[in-house]
Write an enzyme that holds these catalytic residues in place. Sequence first.
Site, mmCIF file in Angstrom:
data_model
loop_
_atom_site.group_PDB
_atom_site.id
_atom_site.type_symbol
_atom_site.label_atom_id
_atom_site.label_comp_id
_atom_site.label_asym_id
_atom_site.label_seq_id
_atom_site.Cartn_x
_atom_site.Cartn_y
_atom_site.Cartn_z
ATOM 1 N N CYS A 1 0.834 -1.202 0.000
ATOM 2 C CA CYS A 1 0.000 0.000 0.000
ATOM 3 C C CYS A 1 0.868 1.251 0.000
ATOM 4 C CB CYS A 1 -0.910 0.013 1.219
ATOM 5 S SG CYS A 1 -1.787 1.577 1.430
ATOM 6 N N LYS B 1 -10.735 -8.131 5.312
ATOM 7 C CA LYS B 1 -10.335 -7.454 6.545
ATOM 8 C C LYS B 1 -10.860 -8.151 7.786
ATOM 9 C CE LYS B 1 -10.307 -3.063 4.102
ATOM 10 N NZ LYS B 1 -10.965 -1.778 3.863
ATOM 11 N N VAL C 1 -5.718 1.268 5.909
ATOM 12 C CA VAL C 1 -4.348 1.377 6.414
ATOM 13 C C VAL C 1 -3.754 2.636 5.782
ATOM 14 C CG1 VAL C 1 -4.040 -1.105 6.723
ATOM 15 C CG2 VAL C 1 -3.408 -0.066 4.543
ATOM 16 N N GLU D 1 -5.046 8.066 8.690
ATOM 17 C CA GLU D 1 -4.810 8.990 7.561
ATOM 18 C C GLU D 1 -3.284 9.135 7.456
ATOM 19 O OE1 GLU D 1 -7.029 10.223 5.363
ATOM 20 O OE2 GLU D 1 -8.481 9.042 6.524
ATOM 21 N N SER D 2 -2.749 8.688 6.324
ATOM 22 C CA SER D 2 -1.290 8.579 6.212
ATOM 23 C C SER D 2 -0.557 9.879 6.509
ATOM 24 C CB SER D 2 -0.888 8.068 4.823
ATOM 25 O OG SER D 2 -1.411 8.912 3.815
#
Lengths: 243, 213
Positions: free
Chosen positions: B4, B31, B44, B57-58
Amino acid sequence: MEDATRALGKGTLPPGPVPEGLIRVYSMRFCPYAHRTRLVLRAKGIRHEVININLRNKPEWYYTKHPFGQIPVLENSKCQLIYESVIACEYLDDAYPGRKLYPYDPYERARQKMLLELFYKVPHLTKECLVALRCGRKCADLKLALRQEFCNLEEILGYQNTIFFGGDCISMIDYLFWPWFERLDVYGIADCLNHTPALRLWTAAMKQDPTVCALLIDKNIFLGFLNLYFQNNPDAFDYGLTC
Amino acid sequence: MRFCPFAQRTRLVLKAKGIRHEIININLKNKPEWFFKKNPFGLVPVLENSQGQLIYESAITCEYLDEEYPGKKLLPDDPYEKACQKMVFELFSKVPSLVTSFLRRQNEEDCYGLKEELWKELNKLEEVLTNKKTTFFGGNSLSMIDYLIWPWFEWLEVLELNDCVDHTPKLKLWMAAMREDPAVSALLTEPKVLRGFFNLYLQNSPEACDYGL
């Protein structure tokens, strides 16, 4: 109010440089995104000047401030330009002393930013409702979707058991949400809060805040603006100015 | 999840700052129910610390790590420079979905249209490097913004989109400079493994996330 000036349009001369000790915000009196920035400027007591832009008739020089001519944009005396309302608000909190609107704790800061993500559908939905109602269309689906978003926010307040989104005192996240809630009534969709009592309490508490109060827009003036705006009248942006 | 790009942002920051961490991979095609307690959106990356605090939230996870942990700061201290990195991040915002659309494309017409859109977005980034006259997006050293945008550039080669940077020479040089960075190179995935993952993922295979293990 600092922003009670005519909106500049095509053919106007570009404003001069920003004097030292001042920061400039390019704005529009009724824009919710610019409202965020004006709330932060006020809350932190930052000396500033406002230049309103006629969004239907943008001055050519304004594209040197923002590539797509959007507002708000901050300009300081070093000719530095900052845009995107959230980025502008964070910049002001970082750059200016005094009361910090974002928490100091990294996790609490992250929480406020995660809350902002929860809010992201609200601006679009409120605008769509406004447009639909103004064009004489029903907007039951849109209102339902908006109510769902409000339920999500209600859950947060319930889980936290605090008055404001950041805790027991008002903070950045509350100011970032506020402009759209202030507009619910004048947009004709205040009933979307019918099933969210904590959110209603929050709006009441917000209206007690001195900063929110100082910037509250008179309902009749807002309605006058909306009438002219939806008639595509370029003078809409100056509605209510006495000078 | 090993492939990802959003989670890769967080893993890059963890690596770059030398933060001790453990990784739990989630099968995004299947999941676990408990994962929704970690992130109601079920996405993720998510960070969890020993106090049970969850951050998702990256971009938010990356900023949290930079603020919370000592050592090299990836975001500048100067408020204006920090705001500039966030403005560049906004400029980049259309790239991830364009690259994913390219991955999912059905035919050649889609391909050309998507490439054109991608060129447009990459040109914006080229302009930033041209105006700044620096190697990296935050200056002459690598910083947060470079890590945040890198993962999609790693995919360009695998998706045979390298020609998209032919007209953006500074971006091409930036990509080469990025590959020299220890954190970036430590986290590089072998192109054939990435290709294997893409094939399985597009077929909605629950084995995709474990490809190559």
